[in-house]
Scaffold this active site. Structure first.
Site, mmCIF file in Angstrom:
data_model
loop_
_atom_site.group_PDB
_atom_site.id
_atom_site.type_symbol
_atom_site.label_atom_id
_atom_site.label_comp_id
_atom_site.label_asym_id
_atom_site.label_seq_id
_atom_site.Cartn_x
_atom_site.Cartn_y
_atom_site.Cartn_z
ATOM 1 C CE LYS A 1 32.936 -8.169 71.055
ATOM 2 N NZ LYS A 1 33.506 -6.814 70.864
ATOM 3 C CB CYS B 1 40.082 -4.051 74.692
ATOM 4 S SG CYS B 1 38.388 -3.516 74.515
ATOM 5 N N GLY C 1 43.022 -0.858 60.625
ATOM 6 C CA GLY C 1 42.653 0.505 60.990
ATOM 7 C C GLY C 1 42.220 1.307 59.780
ATOM 8 C CB ILE D 1 46.388 0.540 65.437
ATOM 9 C CG1 ILE D 1 45.461 1.239 64.454
ATOM 10 C CG2 ILE D 1 47.820 0.887 65.221
ATOM 11 C CD1 ILE D 1 45.518 2.769 64.489
ATOM 12 C CG ASN D 2 42.166 -2.547 69.695
ATOM 13 O OD1 ASN D 2 41.074 -2.006 69.507
ATOM 14 N ND2 ASN D 2 42.286 -3.720 70.264
ATOM 15 C CB THR D 3 39.633 1.586 68.934
ATOM 16 O OG1 THR D 3 39.639 1.016 70.238
ATOM 17 C CG2 THR D 3 38.779 0.727 68.020
ATOM 18 C CB SER E 1 38.724 -8.910 66.817
ATOM 19 O OG SER E 1 38.029 -9.258 67.997
ATOM 20 N N GLY F 1 37.537 3.318 62.023
ATOM 21 C CA GLY F 1 36.963 3.764 60.760
ATOM 22 C C GLY F 1 37.954 4.545 59.919
HETATM 23 C C1 LIG Z 1 32.262 -2.378 67.383
HETATM 24 C C2 LIG Z 1 33.713 -2.762 67.511
HETATM 25 C C3 LIG Z 1 34.078 -3.811 68.361
HETATM 26 C C4 LIG Z 1 35.422 -4.188 68.495
HETATM 27 N N1 LIG Z 1 35.743 -5.238 69.307
HETATM 28 C C5 LIG Z 1 37.041 -5.652 69.382
HETATM 29 C C6 LIG Z 1 37.404 -6.811 70.156
HETATM 30 O O1 LIG Z 1 36.551 -7.473 70.761
HETATM 31 N N2 LIG Z 1 38.715 -7.175 70.211
HETATM 32 C C7 LIG Z 1 39.686 -6.466 69.521
HETATM 33 O O2 LIG Z 1 40.857 -6.849 69.571
HETATM 34 N N3 LIG Z 1 39.364 -5.391 68.771
HETATM 35 C C8 LIG Z 1 38.069 -4.971 68.688
HETATM 36 N N4 LIG Z 1 37.752 -3.873 67.912
HETATM 37 C C9 LIG Z 1 38.828 -3.157 67.189
HETATM 38 C C10 LIG Z 1 38.926 -3.612 65.739
HETATM 39 O O3 LIG Z 1 39.232 -4.984 65.644
HETATM 40 C C11 LIG Z 1 39.982 -2.791 64.982
HETATM 41 O O4 LIG Z 1 41.240 -3.005 65.590
HETATM 42 C C12 LIG Z 1 39.690 -1.310 65.004
HETATM 43 O O5 LIG Z 1 38.319 -1.078 64.892
HETATM 44 C C13 LIG Z 1 40.415 -0.544 63.898
HETATM 45 O O6 LIG Z 1 40.057 -1.012 62.613
HETATM 46 P P1 LIG Z 1 38.911 -0.343 61.701
HETATM 47 O O7 LIG Z 1 39.201 1.121 61.627
HETATM 48 O O8 LIG Z 1 38.999 -1.031 60.376
HETATM 49 O O9 LIG Z 1 37.619 -0.599 62.391
HETATM 50 C C14 LIG Z 1 36.414 -3.490 67.772
HETATM 51 C C15 LIG Z 1 36.044 -2.435 66.914
HETATM 52 C C16 LIG Z 1 34.713 -2.072 66.765
HETATM 53 C C17 LIG Z 1 34.345 -0.957 65.842
#
Ligand SMILES: Cc1cc2nc3c(=O)[nH]c(=O)nc-3n(C[C@H](O)[C@H](O)[C@H](O)COP(=O)(O)O)c2cc1C
Ligand SMILES: Cc1cc2nc3c(=O)[nH]c(=O)nc-3n(C[C@H](O)[C@H](O)[C@H](O)COP(=O)(O)OP(=O)(O)OC[C@H]3O[C@@H](n4cnc5c(N)ncnc54)[C@H](O)[C@@H]3O)c2cc1C
Ligand code: FES
Lengths: 245, 304
Positions: free
Chosen positions: B46, B132, B246, B194-196, B23, B220
């Site tokens: 999104k 979030c 993640g 995980i989320n961020t 997302s 990232g």
């Molecule tokens: C630009 C951006 C926007 C994001 N928006 C959302 C969101 O709207 N809802 C959500 O649950 N996670 C959101 N995330 C988190 C990602 O879905 C994901 O959980 C997180 O980035 C970790 O994965 P990755 O390291 O592969 O990016 C967002 C991440 C990024 C980088």
């Protein structure tokens, strides 16, 4: 797409230009579109306007402002770089009836170089007015190339060491050219000043810190008169009326 | 042309492969025009809220040594426009699992959004973002307490009929297993993690935070081992399926995440560096599996 650096050198104080080539690239960029370059060791790509292009190659003009651009300036011919080319929407040359003025400042001259060539090739009268701090910041060879593509080039410098002393709007006042449309790329205050000084329609190229550069992350959305718009995909070029100055 | 070696079943939803753009890193699907979306096992859209949101001012993005910080702030057209235009437009061209990612600032908002999303036949899975970190007084609070996360879970479970609810967990907690278990007990059908991670960068030139919101979510490659650890802990403590997320950037990462216990794997930030990331990962999975002697991906889920 993988490109190879074919040349890379200083064009003025703090300003460089690089030519990148790839047999898969067909010189399809329009002025205002950008290349999104992955530099080894950096997570995010770096956006640069495409300043010229042809069959198998594209050119960028860049200022060294941080670690990535400094590293770029040291890259030798033969270095291979991963590039997403022709991103975003460029300037619309059809908006000009007969004569256009291009206002550029600093690295903002880059997309205007390609635009000047397109406008001149379409038979429009082109005047480019570029602003710099000092005479040493002017990439003279690039100015000459823009002239030989068919544009008149006027210069303004803040310290008066070349051309009109002051801003691009001062140079416009001094030379008093007639035109029906304008285009601008450069620092926001410059584009804002142009907007204030000039009544006719125009287009500006906006800058934003980007994530994806391809329109999927909404990291670069600005609020415009038409609602939220992504600089990387809906822009970077916008009509002057759409920008909330 | 489905390769059965790659297919998985996630909380009853059959997917051609386990790879799902995460997302916020893939818009509402149609923004991606570089390849046929049907190669994707699923797409998490999104984050969507009850009302339309512009999100935070710029800058929303800052680079980090092996990732990025974002404070996009949930830019979206609101749940009604999302259901009326975004989802049907995607369904027209995409046959895989459509995952609606729902965010909220109150229990009622989660319930209203999930109730409306539940009624939409084109949505296969509802993913509830309780983590979030971007919005003041919002999502963060729910995802950082087992009690609040369980409350959201049971409230949305009451209104969602006929499709699985995944709760997307925040890593910014002391004990993610406790929160995961609380969600499972409250009726969650699955978990995404995980989320961020909450982070910050400061501009040396201006001496001020780089992001408009001061802090942002770290994602990232750099967060991959944190994600693997948390997926492993949660998958071993819970019996509901997990979508691992993640830092995933390659077919090898997908396999590692599945060995940790993930049934499906989300790819987020890598889409921002390489728009073809998901497609390339899916294409290279069979070769990587051959090399590692993996017959079918379902064989390796949770083996670690
Ligand atoms: C630009 C951006 C926007 C994001 N928006 C959302 C969101 O709207 N809802 C959500 O649950 N996670 C959101 N995330 C988190 C990602 O879905 C994901 O959980 C997180 O980035 C970790 O994965 P990755 O390291 O592969 O990016 C967002 C991440 C990024 C980088
Ligand atoms: C559409 C577009 C076209 C551009 N065209 C040109 C050009 O033709 N010539 C030129 O010299 N510069 C151009 N820029 C600005 C250029 O992208 C930045 O100067 C460059 O990214 C700085 O990288 P760095 O590693 O040196 O700086 P750092 O500050 O170390 O970079 C850190 C991060 O911030 C981002 N960043 C920093 N400054 C900017 C900025 N001004 N705009 C966007 N992102 C930034 C970087 O991309 C990177 O992700 C353009 C920017 C955009 C958005
Ligand atoms: S940078 Fe991702 S949408 Fe513009």
């Amino acid at each position: 797409m993988i490109f190879t650096v074919t040349s890379n050198g200083q064009a003025a104080s703090g300003t460089f230009r690089m030519v990148l080539s790839s047999p898969e690239y067909h010189g399809s960029a329009r002025g205002g579109q950008f290349a999104y370059i992955l530099l080894p060791g950096y997570y995010l790509r770096r956006p640069f306007a495409i300043s010229d292009c042809g069959e198998g190659w594209l050119e960028i003009i860049y200022c060294t402002v941080g670690n990535g651009t400094r590293e770029l300036s040291g890259m030798a011919p033969g270095t291979r770089l991963d590039v997403l080319a022709d991103l975003g929407h460029g300037f619309d040359i059809r908006a000009t009836k007969d004569a256009a003025v291009l206002f550029g400042g600093g690295a903002g001259i880059a997309p205007l170089k390609l635009l000047a060539r397109e406008l001149a090739a379409a038979g429009k009268k082109v005047t480019a007015i570029f602003g710099f701090n000092r005479a040493v910041d002017i990439p003279e060879a690039i100015m000459d190339e823009i002239r030989s593509s068919g544009a008149e080039v006027l210069i303004a410098t803040m310290d008066g060491s070349a051309g009109t002393k002051g801003f691009v709007t001062d140079a416009l006042r001094e030379h008093g050219c007639s035109f029906d449309y304008w285009y601008s790329c450069g620092p926001l205050p410059m584009m804002k000043a142009v907007c204030k000084a000039v009544d006719c329609g125009g287009q500006v190229s906006m800058e934003a810190r980007m994530g994806c550069g391809t329109g999927i992350c909404y990291g670069c959305s600005i609020m415009t008169a038409k609602g939220a718009r992504r600089v990387c995909k809906d822009g970077p070029v916008f009509d002057r009326e759409d920008i909330i100055w | 042309m489905v390769n059965e070696r790659l297919s998985v079943t996630l909380a009853g939803v059959k997917m051609d492969n386990p790879v799902v753009p995460a997302s916020g890193t893939f818009g509402f699907g149609l923004e991606m025009d570089r390849y046929d979306l049907n190669v994707l096992g699923g797409i998490s859209l999104k984050g969507t809220t009850l009302e339309p949101r512009y999100g935070n001012p710029l800058p929303r993005i800052a680079e980090t040594p092996s990732g990025l910080l974002n404070c996009v702030g949930l830019q979206n057209p609101g749940i009604d426009a999302f259901l009326a235009t975004k989802v049907p437009a995607l369904r027209k061209v995409y046959g895989g699992a459509i995952i609606a990612n729902i965010s909220g600032f109150s229990l009622e908002e989660y319930v209203k959004c999930c109730e409306r999303a539940s009624a939409c036949g084109d949505i296969d899975i509802i993913e509830v973002n309780v983590s979030c970190p971007n919005v003041h007084g919002g999502g963060m609070a729910f995802g950082t307490s087992a009690k609040a996360a369980a409350e959201v879970t049971s409230a949305v479970k009451k209104v969602v009929k006929g499709k699985p609810v995944f709760i997307k967990l925040s890593p910014n907690v002391t004990d993610i297993v406790e929160i995961a278990k609380a969600c499972e007990d409250a009726g969650a059908d699955g978990l995404t993690l995980i989320n961020t991670l909450l982070g910050m960068r400061i501009s040396l030139a201006t001496r001020k935070p780089l992001l408009s919101n001061r802090t942002g979510g770290l994602s990232g490659r750099g967060i991959f081992p944190v994600a693997v650890r948390m997926v492993w802990q949660v998958a071993h403590a819970c019996s509901i399926p997990v979508m691992g997320c993640g830092g995933v950037a390659s077919a090898q990462d997908v396999i590692e995440m599945m060995m940790a216990g993930a049934t499906a794997v989300q790819v987020g930030s890598e889409n921002l560096r390489n728009p073809l990331a998901c497609k390339e990962i899916i294409e290279s999975l069979p070769e990587e599996m051959d090399r590692l002697g993996i017959g079918s991906l379902t064989d390796i889920i949770g083996v670690a």
